[in-house]
Design a protein around this motif. Sequence first.
Motif, PDB file in Angstrom:
ATOM      1  N   MET A  36      -6.058  -3.224  -4.724  1.00  0.00           N
ATOM      2  CA  MET A  36      -5.245  -4.046  -3.829  1.00  0.00           C
ATOM      3  C   MET A  36      -3.778  -3.819  -4.147  1.00  0.00           C
ATOM      4  O   MET A  36      -3.375  -3.768  -5.314  1.00  0.00           O
ATOM      5  CB  MET A  36      -5.597  -5.524  -4.011  1.00  0.00           C
ATOM      6  N   LEU A  37      -2.968  -3.678  -3.109  1.00  0.00           N
ATOM      7  CA  LEU A  37      -1.529  -3.544  -3.318  1.00  0.00           C
ATOM      8  C   LEU A  37      -0.937  -4.883  -3.731  1.00  0.00           C
ATOM      9  O   LEU A  37      -1.335  -5.941  -3.220  1.00  0.00           O
ATOM     10  CB  LEU A  37      -0.853  -3.057  -2.039  1.00  0.00           C
ATOM     11  N   PRO A  38       0.044  -4.871  -4.663  1.00  0.00           N
ATOM     12  CA  PRO A  38       0.669  -6.148  -5.051  1.00  0.00           C
ATOM     13  C   PRO A  38       1.327  -6.852  -3.870  1.00  0.00           C
ATOM     14  O   PRO A  38       1.262  -8.072  -3.754  1.00  0.00           O
ATOM     15  CB  PRO A  38       1.707  -5.713  -6.090  1.00  0.00           C
ATOM     16  N   VAL A  39       1.961  -6.059  -2.987  1.00  0.00           N
ATOM     17  CA  VAL A  39       2.590  -6.597  -1.774  1.00  0.00           C
ATOM     18  C   VAL A  39       2.126  -5.739  -0.604  1.00  0.00           C
ATOM     19  O   VAL A  39       2.218  -4.494  -0.673  1.00  0.00           O
ATOM     20  CB  VAL A  39       4.132  -6.575  -1.874  1.00  0.00           C
ATOM     21  N   PRO A  40       1.596  -6.329   0.452  1.00  0.00           N
ATOM     22  CA  PRO A  40       1.149  -5.517   1.594  1.00  0.00           C
ATOM     23  C   PRO A  40       2.278  -4.642   2.137  1.00  0.00           C
ATOM     24  O   PRO A  40       3.448  -5.049   2.188  1.00  0.00           O
ATOM     25  CB  PRO A  40       0.698  -6.564   2.616  1.00  0.00           C
ATOM     26  N   LEU A  41       1.924  -3.415   2.511  1.00  0.00           N
ATOM     27  CA  LEU A  41       2.895  -2.434   3.000  1.00  0.00           C
ATOM     28  C   LEU A  41       2.886  -2.435   4.530  1.00  0.00           C
ATOM     29  O   LEU A  41       1.841  -2.212   5.161  1.00  0.00           O
ATOM     30  CB  LEU A  41       2.529  -1.042   2.473  1.00  0.00           C
ATOM     31  N   LYS A  42       4.064  -2.679   5.110  1.00  0.00           N
ATOM     32  CA  LYS A  42       4.168  -2.696   6.569  1.00  0.00           C
ATOM     33  C   LYS A  42       4.054  -1.275   7.102  1.00  0.00           C
ATOM     34  O   LYS A  42       4.675  -0.351   6.583  1.00  0.00           O
ATOM     35  CB  LYS A  42       5.489  -3.321   6.989  1.00  0.00           C
ATOM     36  N   LEU A  43       3.241  -1.074   8.136  1.00  0.00           N
ATOM     37  CA  LEU A  43       2.962   0.251   8.676  1.00  0.00           C
ATOM     38  C   LEU A  43       3.739   0.490   9.971  1.00  0.00           C
ATOM     39  O   LEU A  43       4.057  -0.447  10.735  1.00  0.00           O
ATOM     40  CB  LEU A  43       1.457   0.408   8.951  1.00  0.00           C
ATOM     41  N   ILE A  93      -0.003   3.817  11.652  1.00  0.00           N
ATOM     42  CA  ILE A  93       0.158   5.161  11.110  1.00  0.00           C
ATOM     43  C   ILE A  93       0.294   5.064   9.585  1.00  0.00           C
ATOM     44  O   ILE A  93       1.112   4.293   9.071  1.00  0.00           O
ATOM     45  CB  ILE A  93       1.405   5.856  11.702  1.00  0.00           C
ATOM     46  N   PHE A  94      -0.518   5.849   8.870  1.00  0.00           N
ATOM     47  CA  PHE A  94      -0.365   6.024   7.415  1.00  0.00           C
ATOM     48  C   PHE A  94      -0.896   7.408   7.067  1.00  0.00           C
ATOM     49  O   PHE A  94      -2.114   7.627   7.060  1.00  0.00           O
ATOM     50  CB  PHE A  94      -1.118   4.939   6.627  1.00  0.00           C
ATOM     51  N   GLN A  95       0.022   8.354   6.867  1.00  0.00           N
ATOM     52  CA  GLN A  95      -0.329   9.759   6.672  1.00  0.00           C
ATOM     53  C   GLN A  95      -1.223  10.238   7.817  1.00  0.00           C
ATOM     54  O   GLN A  95      -2.242  10.892   7.606  1.00  0.00           O
ATOM     55  CB  GLN A  95      -1.014   9.972   5.317  1.00  0.00           C
ATOM     56  N   GLY A  96      -0.823   9.849   8.978  1.00  0.00           N
ATOM     57  CA  GLY A  96      -1.558  10.188  10.181  1.00  0.00           C
ATOM     58  C   GLY A  96      -2.055   8.931  10.868  1.00  0.00           C
ATOM     59  O   GLY A  96      -2.010   7.815  10.321  1.00  0.00           O
ATOM     60  N   SER A 153      -9.582   4.635   8.584  1.00  0.00           N
ATOM     61  CA  SER A 153      -9.552   5.951   7.937  1.00  0.00           C
ATOM     62  C   SER A 153      -8.570   6.832   8.681  1.00  0.00           C
ATOM     63  O   SER A 153      -8.239   6.590   9.847  1.00  0.00           O
ATOM     64  CB  SER A 153     -10.951   6.583   7.933  1.00  0.00           C
ATOM     65  N   ASN A 154      -8.105   7.914   8.003  1.00  0.00           N
ATOM     66  CA  ASN A 154      -7.208   8.884   8.633  1.00  0.00           C
ATOM     67  C   ASN A 154      -7.816  10.275   8.533  1.00  0.00           C
ATOM     68  O   ASN A 154      -8.937  10.451   8.021  1.00  0.00           O
ATOM     69  CB  ASN A 154      -5.809   8.826   8.013  1.00  0.00           C
ATOM     70  N   GLY A 182      -9.252  11.733   5.142  1.00  0.00           N
ATOM     71  CA  GLY A 182     -10.454  11.172   4.551  1.00  0.00           C
ATOM     72  C   GLY A 182     -10.214   9.911   3.740  1.00  0.00           C
ATOM     73  O   GLY A 182     -11.126   9.471   3.018  1.00  0.00           O
ATOM     74  N   MET A 183      -9.058   9.319   3.856  1.00  0.00           N
ATOM     75  CA  MET A 183      -8.752   8.088   3.107  1.00  0.00           C
ATOM     76  C   MET A 183      -9.348   6.889   3.837  1.00  0.00           C
ATOM     77  O   MET A 183      -9.257   6.776   5.060  1.00  0.00           O
ATOM     78  CB  MET A 183      -7.237   7.910   2.956  1.00  0.00           C
ATOM     79  N   ARG A 184      -9.974   5.992   3.067  1.00  0.00           N
ATOM     80  CA  ARG A 184     -10.505   4.740   3.614  1.00  0.00           C
ATOM     81  C   ARG A 184      -9.578   3.618   3.165  1.00  0.00           C
ATOM     82  O   ARG A 184      -9.367   3.390   1.971  1.00  0.00           O
ATOM     83  CB  ARG A 184     -11.933   4.473   3.132  1.00  0.00           C
ATOM     84  N   LEU A 185      -9.045   2.912   4.117  1.00  0.00           N
ATOM     85  CA  LEU A 185      -7.999   1.923   3.859  1.00  0.00           C
ATOM     86  C   LEU A 185      -8.434   0.567   4.394  1.00  0.00           C
ATOM     87  O   LEU A 185      -9.294   0.457   5.288  1.00  0.00           O
ATOM     88  CB  LEU A 185      -6.685   2.354   4.523  1.00  0.00           C
TER      89      LEU A 185
END
Length: 519
Positions: free
Chosen positions: A447-454, A462-465, A494-495, A498-501
């Motif tokens: 888990m990220l300490p602070v959520p990242l705005k996309l 979008i996150f690396q695609g 997913s992007n 192959g990343m599952r987010l």
Amino acid sequence: MARAPRQPGLFEAEALPPPKAQPLGALAPPAPAARTAGRHLWLGLYFPGLPLEALPRQAEAPLAVLGQSGRQARVQFCNSAASRHGVRPGLPVNAALALLPELELQQREPPREQQLLCRLAELAMQFTPGVSLAGPAMLLMEIGGSLKLFGDAGELRMQLVQAMREQGCDALTAIAPTARAANWLAFAETDAVITQHARLAGQLGQLRITRLPWPAARCKSLGEMGVESLADCVRLPRDGLARRFGTGLLQELDQAYGRRPQALDWFRPQQHFDDRLELEQESRNGQELAVALDILVERLASQLRACQRSVHRVWLCCEHRDQPDTRLRIGLLQATAEPARLQELGRVKLAATVLPAAVTAVRLQAALDGALALRSGNLLEGGETATEDPLAFVERLRARLGAESVHGLQTCAEHRPERAWQAVREPTAVANSPASARPAGQRPLWMLPVPLKLREVRGQPIFQGALQLALGPERIETGWWDGGDIRRDYYVASNDHGMRLWVYRDLRQACWYLHGLFG
């Protein structure tokens, strides 16, 4: 005027040479308790070099311990290196220095001697629980109940002497059916092994008065009376001995010959450990400090085995000459009495510590506050598995990285993901969440300490695609009562890489955020 023939008194009759089956003259009639004395067997240990062995010193350096004789200081004890140059007990200091100018002179330190004797008593308790401090340099052990475990008395004595020698102490020993006899025989350096009560009187009778741990004034008075051996002493009338030397002497004789029981104070190890080892020279070398640590840990382990205890934490103190002491805490997740585990953690802790100055002494402190945990072996396979104990692994991480850097995780009864867990001190602590707090969907491990705005393109996150939404939505809407209310729809995305987010759309702000990664 003719006198009537005088009848011998009770004690005069006892003073005559008795038959072998009868008690000697100065001994009391057999007490009822004497019939049970044969079931006991005592081992006496005398440490004649204890004043030398208790002092910090170099092994090969000539050393003498001083004693006061009137107004003149004289050599009281000396080691073999000094003896080879003619130094001997009783020699004046000036004469000793004339023979050996480099002779090191030290005053006797009774507190160190007592500390060492207690450490040896703790070691002796590995062989029997019945250990008593019988004098400044004497231990008494009741070994009758230990023979089934160690074989015979000779085997037990051999193991015990070897264990004492590993501690740097040489012991003179004797075995006898009574505690007082074992004490006297060991002090007289007889190396006797008497397991039968019938042989006790003959062996004791051969002891010279001057070889007994008696006051010098008593030995001198007995010598002036022509008493040379203990057999001569017990032939004297009891009332005469009592008037001349007090009833205490009669009591000692009765106890030695098994005619009267002897009360002993049993040694009990302290419930805390505090020991210190001075280094031969100041050092910042980690290997030299680790050697000192290993010695202290072995002493701690000996006390733990003696009192059947374990430790949860240990304090390692490195003393400096002109700097405050460096104090290191070695914490344990599970109480232990294993020296190898403590030595490993201590070495890791020393390697991770920057010392401000050279170390003059190492000190180890611990509270013996844990019960001894016994391990059961594997009877079928005959050995332990090679799998590492996870607790030992976490302890090693803590010793290297610091206790605050390694912690455990515990779930909380909370639907908001950022508040659904908390750090706990015990890394292995796991608490089952109540059914109402268990999440309905999948949760990522990271888990990220602070959520990242996309960033968004035509409403697509979008996150690396571009992200493809696979599972969801899982709506979480809560927290209105404490000012931390949220309204979110969570998705597993997913992007192309192959990343599952784990992402969510904030329904209040109409924005996408990345909150976690599955891997």
